[in-house]
Design a protein around this motif. Sequence first.
Motif: not given
Length: 121
Positions: A73-92
Motif C-alpha cells: 500500500y503506497n500511503t504514509t499511513y497504511a501501516v498505522y491503519v493496518h496495525e491499530r486494532l483499537e481503531l473503528r472503521h465504518r467500512i473495512g
Amino acid sequence: MTSKRISGAELDLKVNPAELSARQRQALLAGLNHAAEETRTYAVELTPKDRGILRASAEVSVDPVELEAAISYNTTYAVYVHERLELRHRIGEAKFLEKAMIAKAGDIEAIVGKYLEKVFQ
C-alpha cells in the motif's frame, strides 16, 4: 526446493528455482502475479475506506530474481491503519492484508500450481 512464508501463509514450491527453464520460470512468475492480484483484490475489500485513497494505493509487484510477489500500500499511513486494532472503521477492518493472506493461502498455492502444471506436463 524452495519454501516461502508470508504473514501466516506458506507457499511450499516443490521446485528448485535454479533448475527452472525459462518457460517454467515465466509460468511461475505469471502464477505468482495472478495469485497476488487475487489476494490484493480481497485485501482491498477488507481495507478501511474513508476517501478510498488507501484502497486505491494497493499494488502488486513481482520480483523475477527472488521469485516472490508482494502486495503493498503506497500511503504514509497504511501501516498505522493496518496495525491499530483499537481503531473503528465504518467500512473495512484492521489487519486487512494479513487476513487476506491467511484467507487466500490455499488459493495462492492452487493458482500457482495450475500455472506450473501446464509447463511441467
